[in-house]
Design an enzyme around this catalytic site. Structure first.
Site, PDB file in Angstrom:
ATOM      1  N   CYS B 135      37.984  43.024  33.910  1.00  0.00           N
ATOM      2  CA  CYS B 135      37.375  43.950  32.952  1.00  0.00           C
ATOM      3  C   CYS B 135      36.200  43.308  32.220  1.00  0.00           C
ATOM      4  O   CYS B 135      35.102  43.837  32.208  1.00  0.00           O
ATOM      5  CB  CYS B 135      38.406  44.442  31.934  1.00  0.00           C
ATOM      6  SG  CYS B 135      39.637  45.517  32.662  1.00  0.00           S
ATOM      7  N   HIS B 136      36.445  42.170  31.598  1.00  0.00           N
ATOM      8  CA  HIS B 136      35.372  41.553  30.822  1.00  0.00           C
ATOM      9  C   HIS B 136      35.230  40.067  31.095  1.00  0.00           C
ATOM     10  O   HIS B 136      34.702  39.323  30.275  1.00  0.00           O
ATOM     11  CB  HIS B 136      35.574  41.807  29.326  1.00  0.00           C
ATOM     12  CG  HIS B 136      35.723  43.250  29.004  1.00  0.00           C
ATOM     13  ND1 HIS B 136      36.947  43.861  28.926  1.00  0.00           N
ATOM     14  CD2 HIS B 136      34.796  44.221  28.801  1.00  0.00           C
ATOM     15  CE1 HIS B 136      36.780  45.155  28.681  1.00  0.00           C
ATOM     16  NE2 HIS B 136      35.485  45.404  28.599  1.00  0.00           N
ATOM     17  N   GLY B 137      35.781  39.582  32.224  1.00  0.00           N
ATOM     18  CA  GLY B 137      35.521  38.223  32.666  1.00  0.00           C
ATOM     19  C   GLY B 137      36.211  37.130  31.886  1.00  0.00           C
ATOM     20  O   GLY B 137      35.570  36.153  31.482  1.00  0.00           O
TER      21      GLY B 137
END
Lengths: 418, 171, 261
Positions: B135-137
């Site tokens: 999703c956001h690393g």
């Protein structure tokens, strides 16, 4: 007057110029109300409370209820057993429906007694009747949702009323059911509409109150009064506190049902899950529909029964034009007063026989009761309102000077000399 | 109006009392309406799940559902254990020893939920050979600790116990 | 207005008598009345009676009657039989519960857990009906609320088995019970003296067992009855105080108008 109201704060004025909510609120608090309103007039406020309480508890129940024929019954029991305070919320909702109808019947009979349906309040009355019709539809569909035996068979019997319509009846019933019997499609559409209708009622209630605020409240003497004047008080705090007190007394009775007899107004068969193969011995609607049920069964003809049952409600809408008495309030109509109480007893008796098997003496009472019900509105009321010698009516509320035999024009005009 | 003070006081008392009692009543009415949205008693009762771990090979992991959330059960290889234990606490955004995160170093049991915004991280991905949240690393190591990315804390360890050598009871 | 008030009171009395008559009118044989501990506005369940009632239910009724809506955990919850946590776990573990499917796609059985619902004696309604000569033994979860007369009715039926009067015809597998509709019942008398042995040493007479199991069934139908009663008393006290205060406020506010006269 509130129409020229200017808020004192700068922001208040800025806001009110764009959206006059403060003017509205000022109008509601200042609203001149006859000062002689008795406790029968507090049921408007009580009904508002009932509607809001039903909507809030209903939204909460909707969070846990499953509208599916296989799961509805168990989901109600899940609410009753597992959901935090679920039993409380559900009992408030189920008993709330009964209390709502109790209050609405008192409200309607109060209007009948004091002539509140008379000119210039016909629209208020008709809106009220529409609210009442929607209430009955909502309550009926709500009773189907627990999917018990009475839910199922009540739904079957009531929807089958439409099959009495010539030619298209059967098609209409199939359309209502979404199948060839009451089943899952019926349940889901009833749930959807049961959720929608209360908001329609709420809208009509706003119109009902709006229409009320045009001529202002009727009052026990039934005369027109000058507003504002010595005869009136501002709605807040005088009427609000009185309404609150009455509401609290009402809530004590309500709580008695919720906490100590939560199932007494319901039917035990509704704790048996719906079974399309077994019909309960006596199918009885909820108590508040019993008088209409009695009228339905009093007529030996299917279509005739349905027509009379619906007629018994729609006849009320014509009431403002059936009554042409010179005075509004039954207080000053000694003869009509007797017939009014006879009507009350008649409706209670119809309710009683509606719960009994339609045979023998019960059927006879139902038939006599039905005949009187219609005779009251179609014969007694129009005739009496023309020939009855009414008692003298006071000219104002604060100074109970009798005006002798009033001419109707005098009673209706705002007297400036009082 | 002869004795305004006395009259005023008594009136104030009744009004104040009415307002106070009314406010208590409204508060007491609102609570059930709020509490009904909390987990109900049937949900609370479903506390534990037992998992058979005898079929899991070293280096493999299984994902099981517990309270509606994924739980990763990973049988770690010796290299992965060594890697997890050798990291210096100073390198960790959320310093926790690997020993404190496991009951048996071979088995890592944790909630498979990224502590950033609740996505489910992918296993054997990312710069630290552990998990990677797409999703956001966010990058997690072989102990499920946050190493890089926006997630603030390490992945959560649920309450669990070894019933016997082959069974883990979560919850 | 006094006249109106009096009329209102009379009318409400009529209204209530109608409601109550509606309930009473259809009871043909007068039900046995028991002085239940859970009646009245402060009524509570008799804890030990509930525990004994559970024993009667499992050992006698549960071989035919399911109780789908009740979980083993409920037995330990406040307001019920209040078995201890360990007792509840032990009770649940006595039952085999079907679970699954497992990783291989097969259903399997495991010992029950407190979160499980009561295990039913039959897999479905049809099986239960077939095994009982065509009469489905009703689920007992809400049975007390599903019968007119409630607890008194259940107790009466359990105590209502008698020899049929002379000339009363009974088919095979049908029994005489004076509290049933038509005086016929398809369940044979389930209770006989000493059919269970109470662990607390209470004498297992028929009346005692009928009372205990009815108490238990009342609880399963209304598990929050005690909370409801307790909360109800508090709510009534609160509303009485509040309405008194509001009444006094109202008198004060309206005195402004009355003094203007």
């Amino acid at each position: 007057m509130s129409e020229n109201y200017v808020p004192s704060s700068k922001f208040g004025k800025w806001f009110n110029d764009r959206l006059p909510l403060l003017t509205l609120s000022k109008h509601l608090t200042d609203y001149p109300t006859p000062k002689n309103l008795n406790y029968w007039w507090t049921f408007g406020g009580i009904l508002t409370f009932c509607l809001i309480s039903q909507i809030i508890t209903g939204i909460v129940l909707g969070m846990h209820y499953v509208a599916h024929a296989d799961m509805a019954f168990n989901s109600i029991e899940h609410i009753m057993r597992d959901v935090n305070y679920g039993w409380l919320i559900r009992y408030i909702h189920s008993n709330g429906a009964s209390m709502f109808f109790l209050a609405v019947y008192i409200h309607i009979f109060r209007s009948l007694f004091y002539g509140s349906y008379r000119s210039p309040r016909e629209i208020i009355w008709i809106l009220g009747m529409l609210i009442y019709l929607l209430m009955m539809a909502t309550a009926f569909m709500g009773y189907v949702l627990p999917w018990g035996q009475m839910s199922f068979w009540g739904a079957t019997v009531i929807t089958n009323l439409f099959s009495a319509i010539p030619l298209v009846g059967e098609s209409i019933v199939t359309w209502l059911w979404g199948g060839y019997s009451v089943d899952n499609p019926t349940l889901t559409r009833f749930f959807s509409l049961h959720y929608l209708f209360p908001f329609l009622i709420l809208g009509l209630v706003v119109l009902h109150i709006w229409a009320l605020h045009v001529p202002g409240n009727n009052n026990p003497i039934g005369i027109d009064i000058k507003k504002p004047s010595k005869d009136t008080v501002p709605f807040h705090p005088y009427i609000t506190i009185k309404d609150l007190f009455a509401l609290l007394i009402f809530m004590i009775i309500f709580s008695g049902f919720i906490f100590f007899a939560p199932n007494i107004l319901g039917h035990s068969d509704n704790y048996i899950e719906a079974n399309p193969l077994v019909t309960p011995k006596h199918i009885v609607p909820e108590w508040y529909l019993l008088p209409f049920y009695a009228i339905l069964r009093a007529v030996p003809d299917k279509l005739g029964g349905v027509v009379l049952m619906l007629g018994s409600i729609f006849i009320l809408m014509a009431l403002p034009w059936l009554d042409s008495s010179k005075v509004r309030s039954t207080v000053f109509r000694p003869l009509y007063k007797k017939f009014f109480w006879l009507l009350v007893i008649d409706v209670l008796a119809l309710g009683y026989v509606g719960a009994m098997p339609a045979e023998g003496l019960y059927l006879l009472i139902a038939r006599v009761g039905t005949i009187y019900y219609f005779a009251h509105f179609l014969i007694v009321l129009p005739v009496l309102s023309r020939i009855e010698k009414t008692e003298p009516v006071p000219l104002s509320i604060s100074e109970p000077v009798l005006g002798g035999m009033l001419k109707p024009e005098m009673a209706r005009s705002d007297r400036k000399d009082v | 109006m002869d004795k305004p003070e006395k009259k005023g006081n008594r009136r104030d008392f009744i009004f104040t009392a009415s307002y106070t009692v009314g406010a208590i009543g409204i508060g007491a009415t609102i609570w059930p309406l709020i509490d009904q949205m909390n987990p109900d008693s049937s949900v609370k009762a479903l506390a534990s799940t037992e998992v058979d771990i005898s079929q899991i090979e070293p280096g493999k992991s299984v994902t099981v559902l517990w309270r509606g959330k994924p739980v990763f059960i990973k049988r770690r290889t010796q290299e992965e254990i060594a890697e997890a234990q050798s990291v210096s606490l100073d390198d960790l955004p959320h310093p926790e020893k690997d020993q404190d995160r496991v009951k048996n170093p071979e088995w890592l049991v944790m909630l498979g939920i990224c502590t950033h915004l609740g996505c489910v991280p992918l296993s054997d991905k990312g710069e630290y050979n552990g998990w990677f949240c797409p999703c956001h690393g966010s990058h997690y190591d072989t102990s499920g600790r946050i190493r890089k990315g926006p997630a603030p804390t390490n992945m959560e360890i649920p309450k669990y116990a070894f019933v016997d050598d082959n069974t883990i009871k979560i919850g | 207005m006094c006249n109106l008030k009096a009329r209102f009171i009379i009318l409400s009395l009529i209204f209530f008598s109608i409601t109550f008559n509606q309930v009473k009118s259809e009871e043909k044989t007068k039900l046995l009345k028991v002085d239940w501990s859970f009646k009245g506005i402060t009524g509570k369940f008799d804890r030990s009676s509930l525990q004994r009632g559970y024993q009667v239910y499992t050992e006698v009724c549960a071989s035919c009657h399911s109780m789908n809506l009740v979980s083993y955990r409920n037995l330990g919850e406040p307001g019920g039989p209040e078995f201890s946590v360990d007792q509840v776990k032990a009770i649940a573990a006595n039952f085999e519960v079907e679970d699954g499917p497992n990783a291989d796609g097969d259903m399997f059985t495991r010992p029950g857990r407190p979160s499980d619902k009561f295990v039913s004696p039959y897999p479905n309604v049809q099986a239960a009906t077939a095994a009982n000569g065509g009469a489905y033994p009703p689920d007992m979860s809400v049975l007390v609320k599903a019968r007119k007369g409630g607890s008194d009715y259940i107790y009466s039926v359990l105590m209502g088995y008698e020899d049929p009067p002379a000339g009363f015809e009974l088919e095979d597998g049908v029994y005489y019970n004076k509290y049933m509709d038509g005086k016929k019942i398809k369940m044979s008398n389930p209770l006989s003296e000493g059919i269970v042995t109470y662990s607390d040493g209470t004498d297992a007479t028929e009346a005692q067992m009928a009372k205990d199991v009815t108490t238990f069934l009342t609880w399963t139908a209304e598990p929050h009855l005690e909370t409801r009663h307790k909360m109800g008393v508090k709510v009534l006290i609160f509303l009485t105080i509040f309405s008194l205060l509001v009444y006094l406020s109202m008198k004060r506010i309206w005195s402004r108008i009355d003094s203007e006269k």
